[in-house]
Design a protein around this motif. Structure first.
Motif, PDB file in Angstrom:
ATOM      1  N   CYS A  30     -53.888  65.118 -46.101  1.00  0.00           N
ATOM      2  CA  CYS A  30     -52.450  65.176 -45.829  1.00  0.00           C
ATOM      3  C   CYS A  30     -52.088  64.328 -44.617  1.00  0.00           C
ATOM      4  O   CYS A  30     -52.883  64.140 -43.712  1.00  0.00           O
ATOM      5  N   ARG A  31     -50.889  63.892 -44.629  1.00  0.00           N
ATOM      6  CA  ARG A  31     -50.319  63.182 -43.484  1.00  0.00           C
ATOM      7  C   ARG A  31     -49.749  64.245 -42.541  1.00  0.00           C
ATOM      8  O   ARG A  31     -48.971  65.099 -42.971  1.00  0.00           O
ATOM      9  N   ILE A  32     -50.125  64.192 -41.270  1.00  0.00           N
ATOM     10  CA  ILE A  32     -49.617  65.142 -40.283  1.00  0.00           C
ATOM     11  C   ILE A  32     -48.672  64.396 -39.350  1.00  0.00           C
ATOM     12  O   ILE A  32     -49.055  63.410 -38.723  1.00  0.00           O
ATOM     13  N   GLU A  33     -47.426  64.868 -39.292  1.00  0.00           N
ATOM     14  CA  GLU A  33     -46.421  64.285 -38.405  1.00  0.00           C
ATOM     15  C   GLU A  33     -46.032  65.326 -37.367  1.00  0.00           C
ATOM     16  O   GLU A  33     -46.086  66.527 -37.640  1.00  0.00           O
ATOM     17  N   VAL A  34     -45.649  64.859 -36.183  1.00  0.00           N
ATOM     18  CA  VAL A  34     -45.200  65.774 -35.141  1.00  0.00           C
ATOM     19  C   VAL A  34     -43.845  65.331 -34.616  1.00  0.00           C
ATOM     20  O   VAL A  34     -43.510  64.144 -34.634  1.00  0.00           O
ATOM     21  N   ALA A  35     -43.055  66.320 -34.177  1.00  0.00           N
ATOM     22  CA  ALA A  35     -41.739  66.056 -33.606  1.00  0.00           C
ATOM     23  C   ALA A  35     -41.495  67.083 -32.513  1.00  0.00           C
ATOM     24  O   ALA A  35     -41.997  68.204 -32.583  1.00  0.00           O
ATOM     25  N   ASP A  36     -40.707  66.687 -31.499  1.00  0.00           N
ATOM     26  CA  ASP A  36     -40.445  67.625 -30.410  1.00  0.00           C
ATOM     27  C   ASP A  36     -38.987  68.071 -30.342  1.00  0.00           C
ATOM     28  O   ASP A  36     -38.593  68.781 -29.416  1.00  0.00           O
ATOM     29  N   SER A  37     -38.198  67.672 -31.337  1.00  0.00           N
ATOM     30  CA  SER A  37     -36.789  68.089 -31.412  1.00  0.00           C
ATOM     31  C   SER A  37     -36.335  67.942 -32.855  1.00  0.00           C
ATOM     32  O   SER A  37     -37.024  67.338 -33.685  1.00  0.00           O
ATOM     33  N   VAL A  38     -35.157  68.476 -33.143  1.00  0.00           N
ATOM     34  CA  VAL A  38     -34.616  68.370 -34.491  1.00  0.00           C
ATOM     35  C   VAL A  38     -34.319  66.908 -34.840  1.00  0.00           C
ATOM     36  O   VAL A  38     -34.623  66.454 -35.948  1.00  0.00           O
ATOM     37  N   ASP A  39     -33.756  66.156 -33.900  1.00  0.00           N
ATOM     38  CA  ASP A  39     -33.493  64.731 -34.159  1.00  0.00           C
ATOM     39  C   ASP A  39     -34.789  63.985 -34.467  1.00  0.00           C
ATOM     40  O   ASP A  39     -34.847  63.168 -35.394  1.00  0.00           O
ATOM     41  N   ASP A  40     -35.818  64.268 -33.693  1.00  0.00           N
ATOM     42  CA  ASP A  40     -37.127  63.651 -33.898  1.00  0.00           C
ATOM     43  C   ASP A  40     -37.688  64.068 -35.269  1.00  0.00           C
ATOM     44  O   ASP A  40     -38.307  63.261 -35.970  1.00  0.00           O
ATOM     45  N   MET A  84     -49.376  58.249 -52.858  1.00  0.00           N
ATOM     46  CA  MET A  84     -48.475  59.235 -52.304  1.00  0.00           C
ATOM     47  C   MET A  84     -49.297  60.346 -51.643  1.00  0.00           C
ATOM     48  O   MET A  84     -50.221  60.865 -52.224  1.00  0.00           O
ATOM     49  N   LYS A  85     -48.909  60.657 -50.410  1.00  0.00           N
ATOM     50  CA  LYS A  85     -49.575  61.744 -49.685  1.00  0.00           C
ATOM     51  C   LYS A  85     -48.608  62.885 -49.466  1.00  0.00           C
ATOM     52  O   LYS A  85     -47.398  62.688 -49.378  1.00  0.00           O
TER      53      LYS A  85
END
Length: 156
Positions: free
Chosen positions: A29-39, A1-2
């Protein structure tokens, strides 16, 4: 688990800068990116499906469609994200938006753009430590991303 950190930012150069500034956390850590709320919600689903924990969100306020504050407030209604630490990183939120984030999303911190990198890194480390200690997550696999002094004090 990260532990996962989610950056929600629609401007590619700002998103890349945040990701680059958080580079020291990439190994742990796992780094995630999103460009909108849905994303962002799609990223939450992916983190959850992989068995990881969303520990921290860094969200811009001005996003296409829903705002970052809307997302932070919505997170309070989801069992997977209610305990996630929430940071607003923006140059655009007005006082009403900021008050709403504080009151309705339990905002943990606010950074205005441009941010101070050292202060950002220190705050990320503190918020990750808060997350781990408050949820009783085993801190040892995540030590390189945490405030070691606080963890050791808590373990005593």
């Amino acid at each position: 688990m990260k532990l996962a950190i989610l950056i929600v930012e629609d401007e590619p150069e700002v998103r890349d800068a945040l990701e680059r500034d958080l580079e020291e956390f990439h190994e742990v850590c796992r780094i995630e990116v999103a460009d909108s709320v849905d994303d962002a919600w799609a990223a939450v689903d992916e983190v959850d499906e992989d068995g990881d924990m969303l520990a921290l969100v860094l969200a811009d306020h001005r996003l296409p469609g829903k705002t970052g504050v809307d997302f932070l407030v919505e997170m309070m209604e989801d069992a997977r994200t209610v305990d996630t630490r929430k940071v607003l990183v923006t140059g655009q939120a007005d006082q009403d938006d900021t008050i709403r984030a504080l009151n309705d999303a339990s905002l943990d911190h606010y950074f205005s753009k441009p941010w101070n990198v050292e202060k950002l890194l220190d705050e990320v480390r503190e918020l990750l430590t808060d997350f781990v200690l408050s949820l009783g997550v085993d801190p040892l696999p995540h030590m390189r991303a945490l405030n070691a002094v606080r963890v050791m004090d808590a373990l005593r």
